[in-house]
Design a protein around this motif. Structure first.
Motif, short mmCIF file in Angstrom:
data_model
loop_
_atom_site.label_atom_id
_atom_site.label_comp_id
_atom_site.label_asym_id
_atom_site.label_seq_id
_atom_site.Cartn_x
_atom_site.Cartn_y
_atom_site.Cartn_z
N MET A 269 0.83 -1.21 0.00
CA MET A 269 0.00 0.00 0.00
C MET A 269 0.87 1.25 0.00
O MET A 269 0.54 2.25 -0.65
CB MET A 269 -0.93 -0.01 1.22
CG MET A 269 -2.04 -1.04 1.16
SD MET A 269 -3.15 -0.95 2.57
CE MET A 269 -4.04 0.58 2.20
N THR A 270 1.96 1.21 0.74
CA THR A 270 2.90 2.33 0.70
C THR A 270 3.47 2.52 -0.70
O THR A 270 3.65 3.66 -1.16
CB THR A 270 4.04 2.09 1.71
OG1 THR A 270 3.52 1.93 3.02
CG2 THR A 270 5.03 3.25 1.71
N ALA A 271 3.74 1.41 -1.38
CA ALA A 271 4.24 1.49 -2.76
C ALA A 271 3.18 2.11 -3.68
O ALA A 271 3.53 2.88 -4.59
CB ALA A 271 4.62 0.09 -3.26
N VAL A 272 1.90 1.81 -3.43
CA VAL A 272 0.83 2.43 -4.22
C VAL A 272 0.84 3.94 -4.01
O VAL A 272 0.72 4.73 -4.96
CB VAL A 272 -0.55 1.85 -3.83
CG1 VAL A 272 -1.67 2.64 -4.49
CG2 VAL A 272 -0.65 0.38 -4.22
N VAL A 273 1.00 4.37 -2.75
CA VAL A 273 1.05 5.80 -2.44
C VAL A 273 2.20 6.47 -3.18
O VAL A 273 2.03 7.53 -3.80
CB VAL A 273 1.19 6.02 -0.92
CG1 VAL A 273 1.41 7.51 -0.61
CG2 VAL A 273 -0.05 5.53 -0.18
N LYS A 274 3.36 5.85 -3.14
CA LYS A 274 4.53 6.44 -3.79
C LYS A 274 4.36 6.50 -5.30
O LYS A 274 4.76 7.47 -5.95
CB LYS A 274 5.79 5.64 -3.41
CG LYS A 274 6.21 5.83 -1.96
CD LYS A 274 7.49 5.09 -1.65
CE LYS A 274 7.98 5.36 -0.24
NZ LYS A 274 8.39 6.76 -0.05
N GLU A 275 3.77 5.45 -5.88
CA GLU A 275 3.54 5.45 -7.32
C GLU A 275 2.54 6.53 -7.71
O GLU A 275 2.73 7.24 -8.70
CB GLU A 275 3.04 4.07 -7.77
CG GLU A 275 2.73 3.96 -9.25
CD GLU A 275 3.95 4.09 -10.14
OE1 GLU A 275 3.76 4.31 -11.36
OE2 GLU A 275 5.09 3.97 -9.64
N LEU A 276 1.47 6.68 -6.94
CA LEU A 276 0.49 7.72 -7.21
C LEU A 276 1.11 9.11 -7.09
O LEU A 276 0.80 10.01 -7.86
CB LEU A 276 -0.70 7.59 -6.25
CG LEU A 276 -1.70 6.47 -6.56
CD1 LEU A 276 -2.63 6.26 -5.37
CD2 LEU A 276 -2.50 6.79 -7.82
N ASN A 277 1.98 9.26 -6.11
CA ASN A 277 2.64 10.55 -5.90
C ASN A 277 3.56 10.89 -7.08
O ASN A 277 3.55 12.03 -7.59
CB ASN A 277 3.43 10.53 -4.60
CG ASN A 277 3.97 11.88 -4.23
OD1 ASN A 277 3.27 12.89 -4.28
ND2 ASN A 277 5.24 11.94 -3.85
N GLU A 278 4.35 9.91 -7.51
CA GLU A 278 5.23 10.13 -8.66
C GLU A 278 4.42 10.39 -9.94
O GLU A 278 4.79 11.21 -10.77
CB GLU A 278 6.15 8.92 -8.86
CG GLU A 278 7.19 8.73 -7.76
CD GLU A 278 8.14 9.91 -7.66
OE1 GLU A 278 8.60 10.39 -8.71
OE2 GLU A 278 8.39 10.37 -6.52
N PHE A 279 3.31 9.67 -10.07
CA PHE A 279 2.45 9.85 -11.23
C PHE A 279 1.85 11.25 -11.24
O PHE A 279 1.77 11.90 -12.30
CB PHE A 279 1.34 8.80 -11.20
CG PHE A 279 0.43 8.83 -12.39
CD1 PHE A 279 0.89 8.50 -13.65
CD2 PHE A 279 -0.90 9.20 -12.25
CE1 PHE A 279 0.05 8.52 -14.75
CE2 PHE A 279 -1.75 9.23 -13.35
CZ PHE A 279 -1.27 8.89 -14.59
N ALA A 280 1.44 11.74 -10.07
CA ALA A 280 0.87 13.09 -9.97
C ALA A 280 1.91 14.15 -10.32
O ALA A 280 1.60 15.14 -11.00
CB ALA A 280 0.33 13.33 -8.56
#
Length: 495
Positions: A269-280
């Protein structure tokens, strides 16, 4: 990190000759990686005789740099007899050591371990010697550290020699069966070795094999930091910036019938957060390029792909959160909602983020005031008035400084979403409370209202804000020009 005992679905982990008369006794021979142990061939040859010289033993032990030649005189004849007897393999090592127990010092027993741990020697003997030492309660801290070092060396040689992953797992099982339990996780040590040597696919296969065999492992604290093999491997992927790979790893393991540790879901889930942040971040940069005219505006197809990618990430995060709820305990609920909150904030989902704030509160994990403000700004940009009203109730019991900060976030959220009339109303509210908005915030709202006149023709919001700011001394008098095209007439008004 503490190391939990390795275990398999065995009726007993007692030390038996048949268990260790297997090919892994000679994984470590430089001359051969044969699957047939020397011990077996010795028993099959009745004419076999073996003698070993004292000098050969000294030279062999010196190879491991465990002792120096100056210590040669310190070793008793019993030490050399024990080595020769163990090399002959005519009796169980435990019987040999038992008969010489009183003649061997702790130092000499350590040297026996070193001797049989070297390349070309029968590693099975080293394991049996350590098992006997443990049963005799003769394993002190130094001996434990020595054997751990030996085992780490064996593991490293297996990995460097590109042995099959199953061999490495077998060695860890043997380690547990002889009672060797270091103060760190050997499973994580193996993953690190594979990773450092660039054998990342083998690291994945290794963790799969650990899970497939149901080998026990240590789990970490309630914050889900690295605990267990799957979580540790996912964490290593995140360190390399491969956030999506870390998410896929955990999901694939779960869906293939394996049982990753609960904390690995939190790490994913932390990896999802980081991926979403980088994507944003990438999306914001893309939009800035389009605004500057460096690239074309995003068309409907590209916008659809962007939204689909973001939605897929969010759905994976929600799926992981459900697995934590199913397999974990209620103490993790607050952490789960915290991760979901971060996901929705990164994705700009105001209403979903606001719901997670209250879910966190119900789970006993109060979110920081900054998070409330961030969610408030997102909701304001999307003009979610019901959510905004709920979030503003928290502001009523805060200090003036805190109120100013919250209302500033609300103001900026409205401005970012292009809702300048709502932003203007927020400025009025701040002034009524004796709070003065920042200059840049005031200027941004005025500029937005001025642009809106050309679209709607409504002057009132702009004029009212100019007058109020002038009355509060936040701006000087200003002249407003208006051209009436029908009458070809310019009108000026002093505010």
């Amino acid at each position: 990190m503490a190391f939990a005992p390795l275990s398999l679905a065995l009726t007993s982990c007692s030390f038996q000759r048949n268990r260790f008369l297997i090919p892994r006794c000679h994984y470590y021979s430089v001359q051969s990686c044969s699957r047939i142990p020397t011990r077996v061939s010795n028993y099959q040859n009745p004419r076999f005789s073996y003698s070993v010289s004292k000098r050969n033993i000294i030279r062999s032990v010196e190879l491991d740099r465990f002792i120096t030649s100056d210590e040669e005189d310190e070793m008793s004849e019993g030490f050399f007899e024990a080595i020769e007897e163990l090399e002959r393999m005519t009796r169980e090592p435990s019987d040999v050591l038992e008969s010489m127990n009183d003649r061997l010092s702790a130092r000499e027993l350590q040297l026996v371990l070193v001797y049989f741990s070297q390349e070309g020697r029968d590693s099975w003997c080293a394991l049996e010697v350590f098992d006997w030492l443990r049963k005799e309660n003769r394993v002190d801290k130094e001996t434990m550290e020595l054997m751990v070092s030996i085992m780490c060396g064996w593991v490293k040689k297996l990995i460097e020699g590109e042995h099959v992953v199953g061999d490495v797992v077998d060695l860890l099982v043997d380690m547990d069966c002889v009672g060797l339990r270091p103060s760190f996780s050997m499973i994580e040590k193996v993953v690190s070795l594979y990773w450092e040597m660039g054998q990342k696919e083998r690291a994945v296969l290794f963790v799969k094999e650990v899970l497939r065999r149901g080998i026990a492992f240590s789990e970490d604290d309630g914050e889900g930091q690295k605990g267990g093999p799957t979580g540790y491997l996912a964490w290593k992927m995140m360190v390399d910036g491969n956030y999506r790979d870390a998410v896929r790893l955990v999901i694939d393991f779960k869906e293939s019938g394996l049982k990753p540790e609960v904390y690995s879901y939190l790490i994913a889930m932390t990896a999802v957060v980081k991926e979403l942040n980088e994507f944003a971040k990438a999306l914001r940069k893309l939009k800035s390029f389009a605004k500057a005219g460096l690239i074309a505006e995003l068309d409907a197809d590209n916008v659809g792909l962007i939204e689909s990618y973001q939605a897929d990430l969010l759905s994976q995060g929600v799926c992981l959160s459900e697995w934590v709820m199913e397999d974990g305990n209620s103490s993790l609920n607050g952490v789960v909602h915290e991760r979901l909150l971060a996901m929705y904030i990164c994705a700009g989902r105001g209403v979903e983020a606001e719901r997670q704030l209250w879910e966190m509160k119900l789970a006993g994990k109060e979110a920081d005031g900054e998070l409330y403000d961030i969610v408030l700004a997102i909701c304001a940009s999307q003009k979610e008035m019901t959510a905004i009203s709920r979030l503003l109730t928290k502001m009523e019991v805060t200090s003036s400084a805190r109120k100013k900060k919250t209302l500033s976030w609300l103001l900026r959220g409205y401005a970012k979403g292009g809702h300048f009339e709502n932003a203007s109303e927020t400025i009025f509210k701040m002034l009524d409370l004796g709070l003065f908005p920042e200059y840049l915030d005031r200027a941004a709202v005025l500029q937005g209202l001025r642009k809106g006149i050309q679209q709607s023709g409504n002057l009132e919001p702009y004029l009212n804000l100019c007058k109020r700011l002038a009355d509060e001394g936040l701006s000087g008098p200003c002249l407003v020009y208006m051209y009436m095209k029908k009458y070809r007439l310019w009108i000026m008004k002093m505010l």
